[in-house]
Design a protein around this motif. Structure first.
Motif: not given
Length: 655
Positions: A485-496
């Motif tokens: 449910p939280d859709f956590a990720h480690s990719i730095a913004y900006p993202v696609a």
């Protein structure tokens, strides 16, 4: 013809120069097709023995008839079967050790699934008996220099078709007559003509190999409806190249090959015809677009090597009719061929008002010696028909050395059959239409030497496409799967952000680019209703490229590179090659893609890393080794000033 020494003939001798033939199902009714082979053999002076086989007749056309091949006591080199019970006739041929059997009868693979099973049984039995098969559905074999007319094709009703150094292998039996008759009308002679029918055993590739060994064959023509064994044909074409015998192919079906869109962009772009183009080019086969060209092109390629041009072709056009020349030059321009004349604003050497036989010949000799052009075309007006001394005789008088050094062709604007026949006798290519003339030169300039085998390392299969691409040494974008449910990720913004379960994500609204922060990220994915999404680091560069691989069901593994992104199929700007390719070959592929000129510093734009792109193309082509992979594609592969990165990819593999 082979010596009558009792020895078993070679396959080539038995097929093209049999010492004795059996005609199984020969008819005594001259009006029937099955009576033709016996009549034609005698009509055209066959010197061997003929054994008609028909259990209901004692004699056919004054020659003793036999109930079966088994009743013939002499050695038979070649049998032509024209009866429904092919299997029984084959057994008799096997018992008499007949090395080659041509089968005119149908009802095999041409008759649906049951016929295909019957054909498979026939081939298996023939192999057990040691008999080679031509057909079924074959109209037979013609050897004009050897006076062998073992065919049912009605073209042999003509009295004396000219013989020459051009041989034809055709998947259409009726096209033997078409090509032979049209060629004869032009004064063009043929050597061997073979109808392959269903290619149950002897196929196009093996027949090309036999013609390479044939001293009377100098040019090999192919009339193709499909490719049944591309690998065999490619190997044969390489043998022909090594022997200095050009192979020219006309393939039916360019317009009928529009296929439904495939799973990938690669499948949609690399349709059957585009794949065939790559196959013919990389095998060293000249491909023509028109049947007329197939008939007329042989003198243009005779004794020539592939030009292997890496630039725009240049042709010098000399004429006595400005309008006639313009009609050809216009067609040449459409084919990307430049006409080079005496001045930039004069693309044609026009002698209309100043032509004399001496002036015409001197101009031709000068142009043939000029390194500024790659070929010479003489366009002759009404003088070809009414005053051949003016322009035709000077062409006929050209030194043989000049004709060998550079290709020369003639387009005659009037109906001038006698003049064109004289040119054919001299071995000079002569054309009757501007379209066929331009097609012939276009095919000649596109002719390439066969690609050499490329040594590349076998990759390791990975079921996940990005893992596979990374294992090939191609950099991939930094990415992670974000899960509800939280859709956590480690990719730095900006993202696609992309959906995970769509093949063409942009078409279903499943891509969002340039998301700047976590708030915008959640707002974007909330409307998608997905439990997981793919999050990627935003990447930018100088160009988006598609790099694809496909195991084509006809020609085999191919690799593609083209202008990539969402408009790939719209622009259709790509090139293909047979896989695998080296980085050097990949560079040449990239140079042929117009839209990738920006990467080469076009008009002072920043130069992209084309070397890294070439390495990526070569790396993906290594999938050639993994037979379970049907397709793989990177689209887009972003090209930067230094390096490349794969942003989106897909793969289709066998279960």
């Amino acid at each position: 013809m082979a010596a009558r020494d009792g020895k078993t003939p070679s396959l080539r001798q038995a097929l093209f120069a049999p010492r004795a033939v059996a005609l199984v199902g020969a008819s005594g009714d001259a009006a029937k097709n099955t009576a033709r082979p016996q009549r034609y053999l005698r009509k055209h002076g066959y010197a061997g023995k003929i054994f008609p086989v028909n259990p209901s007749r004692k004699e056919i056309f004054s020659e003793k008839a036999f109930p079966s091949v088994a009743d013939i006591e002499e050695q038979i080199d070649h049998a032509l079967i024209m009866v429904e019970d092919v299997e029984a006739a084959l057994e008799d041929c096997g018992a008499r050790k007949v090395p080659v059997v041509s089968i005119y009868s149908d009802g095999f693979a041409d008759a649906g699934p049951e016929g295909a099973k019957r054909q498979a049984r026939l081939v298996a039995r023939a192999k057990e008996l040691g008999v080679r098969l031509l057909g079924p559905n074959s109209m037979g074999v013609v050897n004009l220099p050897g006076r062998v007319a073992l065919t049912v094709n009605g073209v042999l009703e003509m009295d004396a078709p000219p013989s020459g150094g051009v041989s034809l292998v055709s998947q259409s039996g009726t096209m033997l007559g078409t090509v032979l008759s049209r060629g004869a009308a032009r004064g063009l002679g043929f050597s061997k003509l073979v109808s392959v029918g269903n290619e149950a055993d002897l196929g196009v590739g093996e027949l090309v190999e036999l013609l390479v060994e044939d001293s009377e064959t100098q040019v090999i023509l192919l009339f193709l409806e499909t490719l049944r064994d591309a690998r065999k044909l490619a190997a044969a074409a390489r043998q022909a190249h090594a022997a200095g015998k050009p192979v020219v192919a006309y393939k039916l079906g360019r317009s009928a090959l529009g296929e439904a869109l495939a799973r990938s962009h690669t499948g949609a772009l690399a349709g059957a015809d585009a794949a065939l183009d790559a196959f013919f080019r990389d095998s060293g086969i000249v491909r023509v677009d028109m049947l007329e060209t197939l008939i007329e092109i042989a003198p243009l390629v005779l004794n020539k090597k592939p030009p292997d041009l890496d630039r725009k072709p240049r042709i010098a056009v000399v004429t006595t009719t400005g309008g006639g020349a313009a009609s050809v030059v216009d067609r040449l321009g459409l084919a990307g061929i430049e006409a080079v004349g005496p001045a930039p604003d004069k693309p044609i050497h026009d002698l209309t008002m100043a032509a004399t036989p001496q002036k015409y010949r001197e101009t031709l000799e000068k142009l043939l010696a000029d390194q500024a052009n790659d070929a010479v075309l003489a366009v002759v007006g009404s003088s070809a028909q009414f005053h051949p001394k003016l322009a035709i005789e000077p062409i006929l008088g050209l030194a043989r050395e000049s004709l060998l050094e550079k290709p020369i062709g003639v387009f005659a604007t009037p109906h001038a059959e006698r003049s064109l026949a004289l040119l054919a006798e001299k071995g000079i290519a002569a054309f009757r239409t501007p379209e066929a003339c331009a097609d012939a030169f276009s095919a000649y300039f596109a002719w390439r030497s066969p690609r050499k085998d490329v040594v590349v390392e076998k990759p390791v299969f990975h079921a996940e496409v990005f893992s596979l691409i990374k294992s090939l040494g191609i950099p991939t974008v930094e990415q992670a799967v974000a899960v509800a449910p939280d859709f956590a990720h480690s990719i730095a913004y900006p993202v696609a952000v992309k959906v995970l379960d769509a093949e063409h994500k942009t078409e279903v609204g499943g891509v969002a680019l340039g998301i700047q922060d976590a708030k915008a990220f959640r707002e974007t994915i909330s409307s998608w209703g997905k439990n997981s999404v793919l999050v990627q680091r935003m990447e930018g560069g100088l160009a988006e490229v598609i790099v694809g691989y496909r195991r084509d069901p006809v020609v085999g593994p191919i690799v593609l590179v083209g202008a990539g992104g969402t408009l790939t199929e719209l622009y259709r700007d790509f090139t293909l090659a047979m896989a695998p390719v080296s980085p050097e070959e990949a560079l040449r592929m990239i140079e042929r893609v117009r839209g990738l000129a920006v990467l080469r510093g076009f008009r002072n734009l920043p130069r992209g890393d084309v070397e890294a792109l070439a390495k990526a193309v070569s790396a993906l082509s290594r999938l050639f080794f993994l037979e379970n992979i049907l397709e793989a594609e990177i689209n887009p592969l972003i090209v930067k000033s230094r390096g490349v990165v794969a942003v989106d990819a897909l793969m289709l593999a066998r279960p």
